[in-house]
Design a protein around this motif. Structure first.
Motif: not given
Length: 492
Positions: A1, A3, A23, A25, A119, A122-123, A126
């Motif tokens: 992950m 960031q 992914k 975040e 967000e 982000v979805w 990912n």
């Protein structure tokens, strides 16, 4: 992950996200900045202050005031009207990169966008839901408006996306996951499209592919050196230290490493005193291309972490400034420079191919490396194809950034054409990959005639890898199939 916070995204991290689907975040510090910036936009709307892009029209319409109850409609109209891209879609990796880079820029907290919009990005990243974005239509200022508008269409449920290699309507995908399309509010459409993320995304993918090609060009050239009994003295450290170009010294060192232990290379005076430039000057030529790539990487990494929309919100909304960070000139220059630097790797490679196949230059190898010269043409037309590709590159290398066409009734009277430069760079890189694949194929065949077991250990391993992809040229066959396989092997 990995960031993201708008500040420290590196080329290496982005490569992980793009090529290994790592992914992402949002960092907590970025969340706080985004929320404060959004609160500032909401205050501006409530207080009915006149601020470009929040409650005014766009471009030449910047003097038109928009009522508070219509600021959401303003943003929706912006996206629909600006989604005027055409042509084939950007490759899926570039679409993914555009989302990551736009997200990272907005996380700087200078754009006034809601956290829920970010967000959703982000979805999508990912879950590998990638917008379909046409390649043509951007002037590179005010940012990549047309391409990024198509990205936003996907977010609001009016566009199309790739999911597992299948193109589908984005609202259908959202419904399956019980997600509602995003409803844009004040400034959000403008914040999402006013940036350089199309040219930068394509530029990043270009760089990652070009970097691998530049390294590959060295072992391929080293294999050609062995095939032609190349003189290794030209790579002596003292020669390159005398000039002081670091990239040149680095290439010379890597060439010595590739050739260490070879029984096929020679020294001055054993067969001849000097090699032709395409062999002798490998560190100087390839090293100069590395200088270009280092410049490109520096500019891309800066832009990857830059706020490039307009206006920008400072001091919690007390200062809102219309500027021009969306102008793509720095990346336009970088892409044009990249085109030249990468094209030269193919130019010199084609000259080495000619020496491998030309019986007057190839140190006793069969004409065109053919098993039965005359009855069979061997690699004759492979050199033709390489020559065609390098010639095409010379046309594509013409700088896009020297052009500018005024737009928006001359309000936007100078543009960068940076996305055109990035697209042309991608085409050059693809051509270079195939030219290097041709050289690799020819060098592997030539060194086999010499005796592959006399190769350096490192190059012998590369030769074995090539032979697992493309067998020996024992008779004429459809060589384009072999070249395409080797070209795929040279991808990241």
């Amino acid at each position: 992950m990995i960031q993201l916070n708008g500040e420290r995204l590196s080329m290496g991290q982005l490569e992980e996200i793009l090529f290994k689907h790592e992914k992402v975040e949002i960092g907590q510090d970025a969340i706080e900045k985004v929320q404060k910036s959004r609160q500032a936009v909401e205050r501006i709307v409530q207080q009915e202050k006149t601020v470009y892009g929040i409650n005014t029209g766009f471009g030449k319409f910047s003097d038109v005031k928009i009522a508070e109850h219509e600021v959401g409609t303003l943003q929706l109209n912006l996206i629909r009207s600006h989604a005027c891209g055409f042509g084939e879609p950007f490759p899926e990796k570039v679409s993914r990169a555009m989302m990551v880079l736009r997200l990272n820029a907005l996380l700087k907290g200078l754009s006034g966008i809601r956290l829920e919009v970010l967000e959703r990005l982000v979805w999508m990243i990912n879950e590998k839901v990638h917008p379909i974005i046409p390649q043509q239509g951007s002037l590179g200022a005010s940012g990549d408006l047309a391409p990024l508008s198509h990205l936003v269409l996907a977010i609001i449920g009016e566009g199309e996306v790739w999911v597992d290699g299948v193109i589908r309507p984005s609202d259908e995908v959202f419904n399956e996951h019980e997600l509602a399309p995003i409803q844009l509010q004040a400034k959000e459409g403008l914040a999402l499209i006013n940036g350089t993320q199309a040219m930068t995304a394509q530029g990043v993918v270009n760089y990652i592919e070009a970097e691998k090609l530049a390294y590959a060009s060295e072992w391929i050239a080293a294999m050609t050196m062995e095939s032609l009994y190349g003189i290794i003295d030209a790579f002596h450290p003292a020669v390159h230290e005398a000039r002081g170009m670091q990239e040149q010294m680095d290439v010379a060192k890597r060439m010595r490493d590739w050739l260490e232990g070879s029984q096929l290379i020679t020294h001055q005076g054993e067969k001849r005193v000097q090699d032709p430039y395409s062999l002798r000057c490998i560190p100087q030529i390839h090293g100069a291309s590395w200088q270009v790539l280092n410049y490109v990487k520096e500019k891309l990494e800066l832009e990857m972490n830059a706020a490039t929309d307009n206006p920008l919100i400072f001091e919690e909304g007390e200062v809102v400034i219309s500027g021009g960070n969306f102008h793509g000139q720095p990346i336009a220059f970088a892409m044009d420079f990249m085109k030249i630097g990468v094209a030269e790797l193919a130019n010199v490679s084609e000259r080495r191919i000619e020496r491998l196949v030309n019986p007057t230059l190839n140190e006793g190898l069969p004409a065109f490396l053919s098993a039965q010269p005359g009855l069979e043409s061997g690699a004759m037309i492979l050199q033709y194809s390489a020559a065609s590709l390098v010639s095409e590159n010379k046309t594509l290398a013409h700088p896009a950034s020297v052009d500018s066409i005024p737009s928006s009734a001359n309000q936007e009277d100078h543009v960068s054409m940076g996305t055109t430069g990035a697209r042309h760079a991608r085409m050059i890189i693809a051509n270079v990959r195939h030219v290097l694949a041709i050289e690799a194929f020819c060098a592997a065949q030539a060194v086999e005639y010499r005796d592959a077991e006399k190769m350096s250990p490192k190059l012998y391993q590369k030769w074995q890898e090539l032979r697992a992809i493309a067998s020996s040229m024992t008779a004429d066959r459809i060589f384009s199939k072999d070249i395409n396989k080797i070209a795929a092997y040279l991808l990241p």
